[in-house]
Scaffold this motif. Sequence first.
Motif, PDB file in Angstrom:
ATOM      1  N   GLU A  91     -13.352 -30.058   1.264  1.00  0.00           N
ATOM      2  CA  GLU A  91     -13.981 -30.447   0.008  1.00  0.00           C
ATOM      3  C   GLU A  91     -15.509 -30.370   0.055  1.00  0.00           C
ATOM      4  O   GLU A  91     -16.180 -30.566  -0.963  1.00  0.00           O
ATOM      5  CB  GLU A  91     -13.549 -31.852  -0.414  1.00  0.00           C
ATOM      6  CG  GLU A  91     -13.768 -32.920   0.630  1.00  0.00           C
ATOM      7  CD  GLU A  91     -12.543 -33.127   1.515  1.00  0.00           C
ATOM      8  OE1 GLU A  91     -12.402 -34.242   2.058  1.00  0.00           O
ATOM      9  OE2 GLU A  91     -11.739 -32.184   1.656  1.00  0.00           O
ATOM     10  N   GLU A  92     -16.080 -30.078   1.218  1.00  0.00           N
ATOM     11  CA  GLU A  92     -17.527 -29.896   1.330  1.00  0.00           C
ATOM     12  C   GLU A  92     -17.958 -28.442   1.182  1.00  0.00           C
ATOM     13  O   GLU A  92     -19.156 -28.143   1.200  1.00  0.00           O
ATOM     14  CB  GLU A  92     -18.015 -30.376   2.703  1.00  0.00           C
ATOM     15  CG  GLU A  92     -17.876 -31.843   2.992  1.00  0.00           C
ATOM     16  CD  GLU A  92     -18.462 -32.183   4.361  1.00  0.00           C
ATOM     17  OE1 GLU A  92     -19.697 -32.288   4.472  1.00  0.00           O
ATOM     18  OE2 GLU A  92     -17.680 -32.315   5.320  1.00  0.00           O
ATOM     19  N   ALA A  93     -17.015 -27.546   1.041  1.00  0.00           N
ATOM     20  CA  ALA A  93     -17.291 -26.119   1.228  1.00  0.00           C
ATOM     21  C   ALA A  93     -18.430 -25.605   0.362  1.00  0.00           C
ATOM     22  O   ALA A  93     -19.330 -24.906   0.849  1.00  0.00           O
ATOM     23  CB  ALA A  93     -16.018 -25.316   0.964  1.00  0.00           C
ATOM     24  N   ARG A  94     -18.437 -25.940  -0.926  1.00  0.00           N
ATOM     25  CA  ARG A  94     -19.396 -25.308  -1.827  1.00  0.00           C
ATOM     26  C   ARG A  94     -20.818 -25.776  -1.569  1.00  0.00           C
ATOM     27  O   ARG A  94     -21.745 -24.964  -1.502  1.00  0.00           O
ATOM     28  CB  ARG A  94     -18.990 -25.563  -3.280  1.00  0.00           C
ATOM     29  CG  ARG A  94     -19.921 -24.914  -4.291  1.00  0.00           C
ATOM     30  CD  ARG A  94     -20.022 -23.415  -4.084  1.00  0.00           C
ATOM     31  NE  ARG A  94     -21.046 -22.809  -4.914  1.00  0.00           N
ATOM     32  CZ  ARG A  94     -21.835 -21.817  -4.530  1.00  0.00           C
ATOM     33  NH1 ARG A  94     -21.719 -21.311  -3.308  1.00  0.00           N
ATOM     34  NH2 ARG A  94     -22.746 -21.312  -5.349  1.00  0.00           N
ATOM     35  N   TYR A  95     -21.062 -27.083  -1.426  1.00  0.00           N
ATOM     36  CA  TYR A  95     -22.443 -27.520  -1.222  1.00  0.00           C
ATOM     37  C   TYR A  95     -22.940 -27.109   0.150  1.00  0.00           C
ATOM     38  O   TYR A  95     -24.138 -26.817   0.322  1.00  0.00           O
ATOM     39  CB  TYR A  95     -22.594 -29.024  -1.467  1.00  0.00           C
ATOM     40  CG  TYR A  95     -22.424 -29.915  -0.260  1.00  0.00           C
ATOM     41  CD1 TYR A  95     -23.507 -30.263   0.543  1.00  0.00           C
ATOM     42  CD2 TYR A  95     -21.170 -30.425   0.081  1.00  0.00           C
ATOM     43  CE1 TYR A  95     -23.355 -31.094   1.645  1.00  0.00           C
ATOM     44  CE2 TYR A  95     -21.011 -31.251   1.163  1.00  0.00           C
ATOM     45  CZ  TYR A  95     -22.100 -31.585   1.956  1.00  0.00           C
ATOM     46  OH  TYR A  95     -21.941 -32.402   3.051  1.00  0.00           O
ATOM     47  N   ILE A  96     -22.041 -27.051   1.156  1.00  0.00           N
ATOM     48  CA  ILE A  96     -22.429 -26.575   2.482  1.00  0.00           C
ATOM     49  C   ILE A  96     -22.855 -25.111   2.402  1.00  0.00           C
ATOM     50  O   ILE A  96     -23.880 -24.701   2.977  1.00  0.00           O
ATOM     51  CB  ILE A  96     -21.280 -26.744   3.488  1.00  0.00           C
ATOM     52  CG1 ILE A  96     -21.047 -28.237   3.787  1.00  0.00           C
ATOM     53  CG2 ILE A  96     -21.560 -25.978   4.780  1.00  0.00           C
ATOM     54  CD1 ILE A  96     -22.136 -28.885   4.601  1.00  0.00           C
ATOM     55  N   LYS A 134     -29.682 -38.627  -3.193  1.00  0.00           N
ATOM     56  CA  LYS A 134     -29.647 -37.294  -2.574  1.00  0.00           C
ATOM     57  C   LYS A 134     -28.208 -36.789  -2.495  1.00  0.00           C
ATOM     58  O   LYS A 134     -27.929 -35.621  -2.794  1.00  0.00           O
ATOM     59  CB  LYS A 134     -30.257 -37.355  -1.164  1.00  0.00           C
ATOM     60  CG  LYS A 134     -31.744 -37.576  -1.136  1.00  0.00           C
ATOM     61  CD  LYS A 134     -32.244 -37.901   0.271  1.00  0.00           C
ATOM     62  CE  LYS A 134     -31.818 -36.888   1.300  1.00  0.00           C
ATOM     63  NZ  LYS A 134     -32.315 -37.235   2.655  1.00  0.00           N
ATOM     64  N   GLY A 135     -27.312 -37.671  -2.087  1.00  0.00           N
ATOM     65  CA  GLY A 135     -25.915 -37.272  -1.963  1.00  0.00           C
ATOM     66  C   GLY A 135     -25.304 -36.861  -3.290  1.00  0.00           C
ATOM     67  O   GLY A 135     -24.486 -35.931  -3.351  1.00  0.00           O
ATOM     68  N   ILE A 136     -25.703 -37.534  -4.377  1.00  0.00           N
ATOM     69  CA  ILE A 136     -25.197 -37.155  -5.701  1.00  0.00           C
ATOM     70  C   ILE A 136     -25.660 -35.746  -6.049  1.00  0.00           C
ATOM     71  O   ILE A 136     -24.909 -34.967  -6.664  1.00  0.00           O
ATOM     72  CB  ILE A 136     -25.649 -38.186  -6.749  1.00  0.00           C
ATOM     73  CG1 ILE A 136     -24.863 -39.497  -6.557  1.00  0.00           C
ATOM     74  CG2 ILE A 136     -25.438 -37.658  -8.169  1.00  0.00           C
ATOM     75  CD1 ILE A 136     -25.333 -40.635  -7.440  1.00  0.00           C
ATOM     76  N   CYS A 137     -26.878 -35.387  -5.653  1.00  0.00           N
ATOM     77  CA  CYS A 137     -27.346 -34.012  -5.887  1.00  0.00           C
ATOM     78  C   CYS A 137     -26.430 -33.010  -5.180  1.00  0.00           C
ATOM     79  O   CYS A 137     -26.118 -31.944  -5.725  1.00  0.00           O
ATOM     80  CB  CYS A 137     -28.780 -33.852  -5.402  1.00  0.00           C
ATOM     81  SG  CYS A 137     -29.999 -34.733  -6.414  1.00  0.00           S
ATOM     82  N   HIS A 138     -25.985 -33.349  -3.974  1.00  0.00           N
ATOM     83  CA  HIS A 138     -25.089 -32.439  -3.260  1.00  0.00           C
ATOM     84  C   HIS A 138     -23.693 -32.434  -3.884  1.00  0.00           C
ATOM     85  O   HIS A 138     -23.004 -31.410  -3.872  1.00  0.00           O
ATOM     86  CB  HIS A 138     -25.036 -32.812  -1.781  1.00  0.00           C
ATOM     87  CG  HIS A 138     -26.332 -32.534  -1.076  1.00  0.00           C
ATOM     88  ND1 HIS A 138     -26.906 -31.288  -1.045  1.00  0.00           N
ATOM     89  CD2 HIS A 138     -27.179 -33.357  -0.399  1.00  0.00           C
ATOM     90  CE1 HIS A 138     -28.049 -31.341  -0.369  1.00  0.00           C
ATOM     91  NE2 HIS A 138     -28.237 -32.583   0.026  1.00  0.00           N
ATOM     92  N   GLN A 139     -23.268 -33.575  -4.427  1.00  0.00           N
ATOM     93  CA  GLN A 139     -22.011 -33.572  -5.189  1.00  0.00           C
ATOM     94  C   GLN A 139     -22.123 -32.634  -6.388  1.00  0.00           C
ATOM     95  O   GLN A 139     -21.188 -31.888  -6.698  1.00  0.00           O
ATOM     96  CB  GLN A 139     -21.674 -34.988  -5.659  1.00  0.00           C
ATOM     97  CG  GLN A 139     -21.246 -35.938  -4.559  1.00  0.00           C
ATOM     98  CD  GLN A 139     -21.062 -37.354  -5.086  1.00  0.00           C
ATOM     99  OE1 GLN A 139     -21.755 -37.786  -5.998  1.00  0.00           O
ATOM    100  NE2 GLN A 139     -20.120 -38.090  -4.496  1.00  0.00           N
ATOM    101  N   LEU A 140     -23.268 -32.665  -7.066  1.00  0.00           N
ATOM    102  CA  LEU A 140     -23.487 -31.774  -8.205  1.00  0.00           C
ATOM    103  C   LEU A 140     -23.526 -30.317  -7.756  1.00  0.00           C
ATOM    104  O   LEU A 140     -23.008 -29.429  -8.438  1.00  0.00           O
ATOM    105  CB  LEU A 140     -24.783 -32.156  -8.920  1.00  0.00           C
ATOM    106  CG  LEU A 140     -24.794 -33.544  -9.588  1.00  0.00           C
ATOM    107  CD1 LEU A 140     -26.205 -33.914 -10.029  1.00  0.00           C
ATOM    108  CD2 LEU A 140     -23.843 -33.569 -10.779  1.00  0.00           C
ATOM    109  N   ALA A 141     -24.128 -30.061  -6.588  1.00  0.00           N
ATOM    110  CA  ALA A 141     -24.129 -28.701  -6.045  1.00  0.00           C
ATOM    111  C   ALA A 141     -22.718 -28.284  -5.646  1.00  0.00           C
ATOM    112  O   ALA A 141     -22.340 -27.117  -5.786  1.00  0.00           O
ATOM    113  CB  ALA A 141     -25.076 -28.625  -4.842  1.00  0.00           C
TER     114      ALA A 141
END
Length: 375
Positions: free
Chosen positions: A241-246, A356-363
């Motif tokens: 579930e981290e694939a896209r922001y990573i 910051k983490g919410i920004c990565h959730q959005l990414a």
Amino acid sequence: MSTSERSSAFHAEPLFSELPKPSQAPVTVVSPMMALPPTLTPKQILVHHSADDWEEFIYEWVVALKEAEYVDVVRMGGSNDRGADIAAFLTPRKTDDVWHCFQCKHYDKAIAPATAYPEILKIHSAVAEQQYQVLPERYMFVAPKVGGSLIQLLAKPSALRTGFFDWAEKNKTRLVQEYAGGALDRALGLARQSEFSRFEAGNLDKILAQHATTPQHVKRFGVPLPDRPASLAAPPEHAPEEARYIQQLLDVYFEKWGCSPASPDAARAHPTAGRNLQRQREAFYRAEQLRIFARDSVPAGTFESLQDSVYSGVAEVEEDDFDTGYTRLKAVLAAARDMQLGTNVLLQVVDPDDRKGICHQLANDDRLHWVQEEL
């Protein structure tokens, strides 16, 4: 020098020369009318609920009950509720099988036996007339105030039964008209075969304690959020579930330092990219923990509203012209850290890493992009 002389000398020559006294600002005393009113307790707030709000509160509590595995809970209240405001079903057969009934009463005064007896008759009549297949296994009166006389009767089912039939006999003329066509006799006949131990009264302190575990409690009573659990470190391996922001971060590191975007290993091996990647992952997991905390502590949609607020605040920054995705990433994270986020109740527990983490959730959802030359 004698004692008297020393005393005279002391008084003749003061240690400090006299200075003009500074002017003192007048002391402002707040009028009692201007002082903040005391905060009402949840129990005091419930006293001022309307009947509908009280029933909604009880519904929220019943849904959250952990001691009974209900397959469904429905509000059945209204002018023709047939003796049940809220019904909780223990099997898919609902009122045709084992079920529990919650009768909501919200009066200025404590409810008494005179309030309970008509409801007891009503539920027996509903079953006698086959509006329900069976009597509820449990029938609970829930009210802000339950009188001592009713509590005592509920604690002794035989006395409750006797009191109920005495009341029915005294009011028989009126009840025959209300339950016409033999309905009264059928209801009382069923009641004579019924176990009166099914009737009970809810304990408001216990109800409130259990309601406090629901997401609706904070909104209904305006109380502070519960303590947030300590944050956990991001797991060593990336989850699917981290694939896209990573991947978005790997694209940043490729553009900035030439790290291969095909695998996180190259970024981990880079002294700066590796530290940056670890910080971003920690922030992402911090925001994920906040999302789970919100799911259990506040009404549905609260966390999503917070995400939308962050996105609204950083979208203009993300659209600016930047030389690299790295500078865009840094600018967006800084904007998220410093922005005003309105009045979302979760702000009580939000910290900079959550933002910051919410920004990565959005990414992760492709709402934000760091490297934009192909967009």
